[in-house]
Write a protein that holds these residues in place. Structure first.
Motif: not given
Length: 234
Positions: A210-215, A223-225, A156-161
């Motif tokens: 999975v690329v998602f907005d972690m902020n 996401l986990a659900e 899970l790649k947490g980014t700002r986008v």
């Protein structure tokens, strides 16, 4: 829960928050709360953090520094970030272990694969620091490698986008978001998801990214659900 064990990749730059350098403690605390939410639901969590908020090897090389020396400095920067997150996680009641690819006995354990897996099985959050321990490899590659080694279900790649787009959404207002995309399509379209070494490792080992907005608080739990948050590469 959609996953049993995940590897969460966080960028060092994200830890800056609204600052131009260093670590924003409020941002680290927000990340810790989000991680605590999914961990309390029974998810096994491993983490890799970049060091770009403190030092970037490539930037230092362009300025004239020896690349190998610069990369080792970057590895130490990831350990500083890992220690900051470890402190925040423990303040939220979680048991953690910091394992690094470079030996630093006073502050962490050396990375041993079987030990890392055992920590996860015992319910500890495991943080991997110092990248792969080798110059010329990014923390994206470290994340992919460690995820494969511990048999994670996904990176899970947490980014700002909030996902992968046809272009940089911060620069191009017409950029279109992908909900799901294959590894082959990412290659063909020349999209920047991870560096090529990291990306190829995931593809060859059938490890979804999975690329998602972690902020955005709560996104990690959604996401986990199993909610459709971000973009999945599979």
């Amino acid at each position: 829960m959609k996953y049993k064990r995940i590897l969460l990749k966080l960028s060092g730059e994200a830890l800056m928050g609204e600052q131009s350098y260093g670590i924003d403690i409020n941002r680290v605390q927000q990340y810790a709360k989000d991680i605590q939410e999914i961990h309390s639901m029974g998810l096994e969590v491993a983490i890799v953090i970049g060091g770009g908020n403190i030092h970037r090897g490539l930037s230092a090389e362009k300025a004239g520094m020896d690349r190998v020396q610069a990369d080792y400095m970057g590895m130490l920067a990831t350990v500083i970030n890992s220690m900051a997150l470890q402190d925040a996680l423990e303040k939220n009641g979680m048991k953690t272990r910091l394992l690094t690819a470079i030996k630093m006995e006073q502050i962490c354990e050396p990375f041993i694969r079987r030990r890392a897996v055992r920590h996860l099985e015992k319910g500890r959050v495991v943080i991997f620091g110092a990248g792969t321990g080798n110059p010329y490899f990014t923390t994206d590659t470290a994340a992919s490698l460690r995820a494969i080694e511990i048999n994670a279900d996904a990176v899970l790649k947490g980014t700002r986008v909030d996902g992968i787009y046809t272009a940089d959404p911060e620069k191009d207002p017409n950029a279109q978001k992908f909900e799901q995309i294959s590894f082959t399509e990412v290659y063909e379209k020349g999209l920047n998801v991870m560096d090529m070494t990291a990306f190829t490792l995931c593809q060859e080992n059938n490890l979804p990214i999975v690329v998602f907005d972690m902020n955005k608080a709560g996104n990690l739990k959604k996401l986990a659900e199993g909610e459709d948050i971000g973009t999945i590469v599979s």
